[in-house]
Design an enzyme around this catalytic site. Structure first.
Site, mmCIF file in Angstrom:
data_model
loop_
_atom_site.group_PDB
_atom_site.id
_atom_site.type_symbol
_atom_site.label_atom_id
_atom_site.label_comp_id
_atom_site.label_asym_id
_atom_site.label_seq_id
_atom_site.Cartn_x
_atom_site.Cartn_y
_atom_site.Cartn_z
ATOM 1 N N ARG A 1 0.871 -1.185 0.000
ATOM 2 C CA ARG A 1 0.000 0.000 0.000
ATOM 3 C C ARG A 1 0.898 1.222 0.000
ATOM 4 O O ARG A 1 1.723 1.385 0.891
ATOM 5 C CB ARG A 1 -0.906 0.013 1.229
ATOM 6 C CG ARG A 1 -2.134 0.933 1.058
ATOM 7 C CD ARG A 1 -2.909 1.090 2.360
ATOM 8 N NE ARG A 1 -2.111 1.802 3.314
ATOM 9 C CZ ARG A 1 -1.986 1.463 4.603
ATOM 10 N NH1 ARG A 1 -2.622 0.441 5.108
ATOM 11 N NH2 ARG A 1 -1.213 2.163 5.396
ATOM 12 N N GLU B 1 5.087 6.878 2.424
ATOM 13 C CA GLU B 1 5.893 5.653 2.462
ATOM 14 C C GLU B 1 5.151 4.584 1.663
ATOM 15 O O GLU B 1 3.984 4.755 1.303
ATOM 16 C CB GLU B 1 6.075 5.150 3.903
ATOM 17 C CG GLU B 1 4.752 4.774 4.562
ATOM 18 C CD GLU B 1 4.882 3.786 5.722
ATOM 19 O OE1 GLU B 1 5.952 3.173 5.900
ATOM 20 O OE2 GLU B 1 3.883 3.621 6.434
ATOM 21 N N ASN C 1 4.153 0.518 2.114
ATOM 22 C CA ASN C 1 4.132 -0.597 3.067
ATOM 23 C C ASN C 1 4.170 -1.895 2.279
ATOM 24 O O ASN C 1 3.255 -2.177 1.514
ATOM 25 C CB ASN C 1 2.846 -0.547 3.893
ATOM 26 C CG ASN C 1 2.691 0.783 4.610
ATOM 27 O OD1 ASN C 1 3.327 1.007 5.632
ATOM 28 N ND2 ASN C 1 1.891 1.681 4.062
ATOM 29 N N SER D 1 -2.710 -2.953 5.999
ATOM 30 C CA SER D 1 -4.035 -3.346 6.498
ATOM 31 C C SER D 1 -5.147 -2.389 6.067
ATOM 32 O O SER D 1 -4.918 -1.413 5.380
ATOM 33 C CB SER D 1 -3.992 -3.487 8.013
ATOM 34 O OG SER D 1 -3.559 -2.285 8.577
ATOM 35 N N LYS E 1 12.483 2.314 5.338
ATOM 36 C CA LYS E 1 12.613 3.762 5.141
ATOM 37 C C LYS E 1 13.962 4.090 4.487
ATOM 38 O O LYS E 1 14.073 5.013 3.695
ATOM 39 C CB LYS E 1 12.492 4.486 6.479
ATOM 40 C CG LYS E 1 11.249 4.121 7.315
ATOM 41 C CD LYS E 1 10.022 4.848 6.864
ATOM 42 C CE LYS E 1 8.830 4.736 7.812
ATOM 43 N NZ LYS E 1 8.130 3.460 7.887
ATOM 44 N N LYS F 1 12.858 9.834 10.731
ATOM 45 C CA LYS F 1 12.217 8.517 10.758
ATOM 46 C C LYS F 1 13.206 7.384 11.036
ATOM 47 O O LYS F 1 14.173 7.218 10.285
ATOM 48 C CB LYS F 1 11.550 8.228 9.407
ATOM 49 C CG LYS F 1 10.462 9.208 9.029
ATOM 50 C CD LYS F 1 9.700 8.687 7.811
ATOM 51 C CE LYS F 1 8.523 9.572 7.480
ATOM 52 N NZ LYS F 1 7.656 8.957 6.451
ATOM 53 N N GLU G 1 7.845 0.477 11.616
ATOM 54 C CA GLU G 1 6.524 0.547 10.991
ATOM 55 C C GLU G 1 5.472 0.644 12.084
ATOM 56 O O GLU G 1 5.752 0.415 13.251
ATOM 57 C CB GLU G 1 6.265 -0.731 10.169
ATOM 58 C CG GLU G 1 7.298 -1.018 9.105
ATOM 59 C CD GLU G 1 7.290 0.001 7.993
ATOM 60 O OE1 GLU G 1 6.216 0.537 7.689
ATOM 61 O OE2 GLU G 1 8.361 0.289 7.440
ATOM 62 N N GLY G 2 4.259 0.948 11.667
ATOM 63 C CA GLY G 2 3.131 0.848 12.584
ATOM 64 C C GLY G 2 2.727 2.138 13.271
ATOM 65 O O GLY G 2 1.778 2.161 14.045
ATOM 66 N N ARG H 1 -7.375 7.592 5.244
ATOM 67 C CA ARG H 1 -7.336 7.701 6.710
ATOM 68 C C ARG H 1 -7.198 9.173 7.079
ATOM 69 O O ARG H 1 -6.458 9.910 6.408
ATOM 70 C CB ARG H 1 -6.139 6.932 7.271
ATOM 71 C CG ARG H 1 -6.268 5.425 7.142
ATOM 72 C CD ARG H 1 -4.983 4.742 7.550
ATOM 73 N NE ARG H 1 -3.879 5.176 6.691
ATOM 74 C CZ ARG H 1 -2.596 4.968 6.960
ATOM 75 N NH1 ARG H 1 -2.246 4.340 8.055
ATOM 76 N NH2 ARG H 1 -1.666 5.389 6.126
HETATM 77 P P1 ADP Z 1 4.871 4.128 9.721
HETATM 78 O O1 ADP Z 1 5.661 3.060 9.048
HETATM 79 O O2 ADP Z 1 5.047 4.170 11.180
HETATM 80 O O3 ADP Z 1 3.430 4.118 9.289
HETATM 81 P P2 ADP Z 1 5.056 6.585 8.205
HETATM 82 O O4 ADP Z 1 6.205 7.003 7.391
HETATM 83 O O5 ADP Z 1 3.832 6.193 7.480
HETATM 84 O O6 ADP Z 1 5.554 5.457 9.200
HETATM 85 O O7 ADP Z 1 4.704 7.758 9.209
HETATM 86 C C1 ADP Z 1 3.660 7.654 10.150
HETATM 87 C C2 ADP Z 1 2.748 8.867 10.056
HETATM 88 O O8 ADP Z 1 3.507 10.062 10.250
HETATM 89 C C3 ADP Z 1 2.075 9.028 8.710
HETATM 90 O O9 ADP Z 1 0.886 8.289 8.650
HETATM 91 C C4 ADP Z 1 1.853 10.519 8.644
HETATM 92 O O10 ADP Z 1 0.689 10.871 9.360
HETATM 93 C C5 ADP Z 1 3.054 11.090 9.388
HETATM 94 N N1 ADP Z 1 4.138 11.423 8.455
HETATM 95 C C6 ADP Z 1 5.092 10.594 7.993
HETATM 96 N N2 ADP Z 1 5.914 11.204 7.135
HETATM 97 C C7 ADP Z 1 5.469 12.466 7.030
HETATM 98 C C8 ADP Z 1 5.890 13.603 6.285
HETATM 99 N N3 ADP Z 1 6.941 13.559 5.489
HETATM 100 N N4 ADP Z 1 5.176 14.750 6.429
HETATM 101 C C9 ADP Z 1 4.112 14.811 7.255
HETATM 102 N N5 ADP Z 1 3.660 13.780 7.984
HETATM 103 C C10 ADP Z 1 4.328 12.605 7.879
HETATM 104 MG MG MG Z 2 2.599 4.620 7.494
#
Ligand code: ADP
Ligand code: MG
Length: 474
Positions: free
Chosen positions: A125, A144, A146, A151, A305, A364, A368-369, A450
């Protein structure tokens, strides 16, 4: 980007009535989750949190996200087969991040032994936010991708009906009729069914590898039921069960309780807390087997990442996807700024840049999660502490995406009904199947929207921050 129901958003009595209709509709439609108190029983269940109203999504960006999904499928698949790329890219990370290092060790061991698996199934996703540029024009930017346990493909197929009813209750029947049908779980099951068929043993089962705590079981059941509808047997097992009862025969066929397993679909195994020594051994057994793993460990590593950050370097996409200039261009158009914190001059400069202006970035780790990223003052403090230590290479830095907020109501059990400024994240599900070198399926399987209140920087639905939503194209 405003939705055509601004007029009713502040009409408290109408909103209150719509909210009670919405909750019952969600329960009737099966937008369900088990409760925190009883996460492993379905005697008492609740609705999964969702928005009262759909959220406006620019149709051009929505179409762009769908159009680039097959490209991302090709890219993830190419990375998973590129041993040198994964080795080079993750070299600095695995020195400091034990979890990635352990996954990498299994990856190398399986390659050295020789791959027994010949059919490959990817379910991913790709998540995006709509970045608001200086002139106010939104742009699609990837958060990102996944590549394991992506899910909500099941529950999200049921929100359009709920939101359609809410809009009707609020006197917006025309708008209700514009909501798009969406059923990712069907597309996911099609991929699993194809992989199962190509594995070529009609009596073999599909095994969902599930967590000890299974609050989100209904989402998984949606995919399971699609498989049962095709007369494919599904079993649910944990790593612990695999450790105790899993085995390989001479041809590395995987058996669980005497049943041959054709496909292992992971809804588990993406964070360190999923593993103890026995679970790592179980993971190794599964990876060595000839069963189709969704994903295999190389594809899981392709979703780190660190890999995402390396993809943004000039020339990397071209190297991974030779002769596919248009694919490369479509993918690159979705990238936000990503920066390496590897040791050396480049990393020093990046660290200094982030410390000087922390609100521009997200820091980051390889996790994940949800709930793992660092923002603002916290980002600055951590980076200052580790700027001269190799520990910094376990992180990547990313430009912070700044979407335009919109008013909505987030419906959660036992929470008061109040309006919140919200931002949304659009995910597109991708499914592909490869047999040997030949791609036999490559498609986009549906979407997930979401939405969360702006005050939460991080976190998804399972983390209790974001809620399920339905896009309303504008
Ligand atoms: P995870 O693997 O924990 O889901 P993500 O990279 O999806 O990691 O980051 C988790 C959440 O953080 C995202 O769902 C988003 O709400 C926020 N986020 C992540 N990267 C960014 C970004 N570059 N700018 C703004 N919000 C972000
Ligand atoms: Mg995410």
């Amino acid at each position: 980007m405003a939705a055509p129901w601004e007029d009713v958003l502040r009409d408290k009595p109408a909103i209150r009535e719509a909210a009670s209709v919405a909750v019952d509709a969600a329960l009737l439609q099966g937008v369900l989750m088990r409760t925190e108190g009883e996460p492993n029983a379905s005697d008492v269940v609740n609705y999964a949190p969702f928005t009262l109203l759909p959220s406006a999504v620019p149709s051009t960006l929505f179409e762009q996200a769908y159009a680039v999904q097959q490209d991302f499928n090709l890219l993830v698949d190419a990375i998973s087969q590129n041993k040198e790329f994964l080795e080079d890219t993750l070299a600095s990370t695995i020195k400091v991040d034990d979890f990635t290092a352990q996954l990498f060790r299994i990856h190398m061991q399986v390659l050295e032994e020789g791959l027994a698996q010949s059919v490959f199934l990817g379910i991913n996703r790709s998540d995006y936010m709509f970045d608001c540029g200086v002139d106010g024009t939104p742009a699609l930017k990837q958060i990102e991708i996944n590549t394991i346990a992506a899910s909500f493909g099941g529950l999200t197929s049921r929100t359009a009906a709920v939101h359609g009813q809410v809009l009707k209750v609020l006197g917006k029947s025309k708008e209700a009729s514009h909501l798009l049908p969406n059923n990712p779980s069907k597309g996911l099951a099609l991929g699993i069914a194809k992989a199962w068929e190509l594995y070529g043993s009609p009596s073999a089962v599909v095994m969902f590898l599930v967590e000890e705590v299974q609050r989100n079981i209904f989402d998984q059941r949606c995919v399971e039921n699609e498989l049962w509808n095709r007369n494919i047997r599904v079993i649910r097992r944990r790593f612990r069960d695999v450790f105790e009862k899993g085995s390989l025969d001479d041809a590395k066929r995987l058996y669980m309780d005497g049943q041959e397993v054709a496909v292992v679909y992971y809804r588990e195994g993406y964070v360190p807390k999923n593993y103890d020594q026995q679970n790592w051994e179980a993971r190794l057994l599964l990876e060595r087997s000839r069963a189709v793993k969704c994903p295999d460990i190389a594809t899981q590593l392709a979703g780190t990442k660190k890999v995402q950050q390396e993809l943004s370097r000039p020339g990397t996409l071209e190297r991974l996807l030779p002769g596919r200039a248009e694919t490369v261009a479509r993918i690159r158009a979705t990238f936000a700024g990503l920066y390496s914190l590897d040791m050396g001059e480049e990393g020093d400069k990046i660290a200094a840049m982030a410390i000087a202006d922390p609100d521009r970035f997200v820091l980051k780790p390889q996790r994940e999660g949800g709930g793992n990223n660092l923002y603002g003052e916290e980002l600055r403090q951590i980076l200052e502490k580790i700027r001269d230590s190799p520990e910094r290479t376990s992180y990547i830095l990313m430009d912070k995406i700044k979407p335009q907020p919109a008013l909505n109501y987030l419906l959660r059990a036992h929470s008061p009904l109040q309006a919140s400024e919200c931002i949304s994240e659009l995910g597109i599900f991708g499914v592909y199947v490869r047999q040997g070198k030949e791609m036999v399926m490559n498609r986009a399987a549906g979407h997930l929207l979401r939405t969360k209140a702006v005050e939460h920087a991080d976190g998804g639905v399972a983390a209790g921050v974001a809620v399920l939503d339905t896009p309303y194209l504008v």
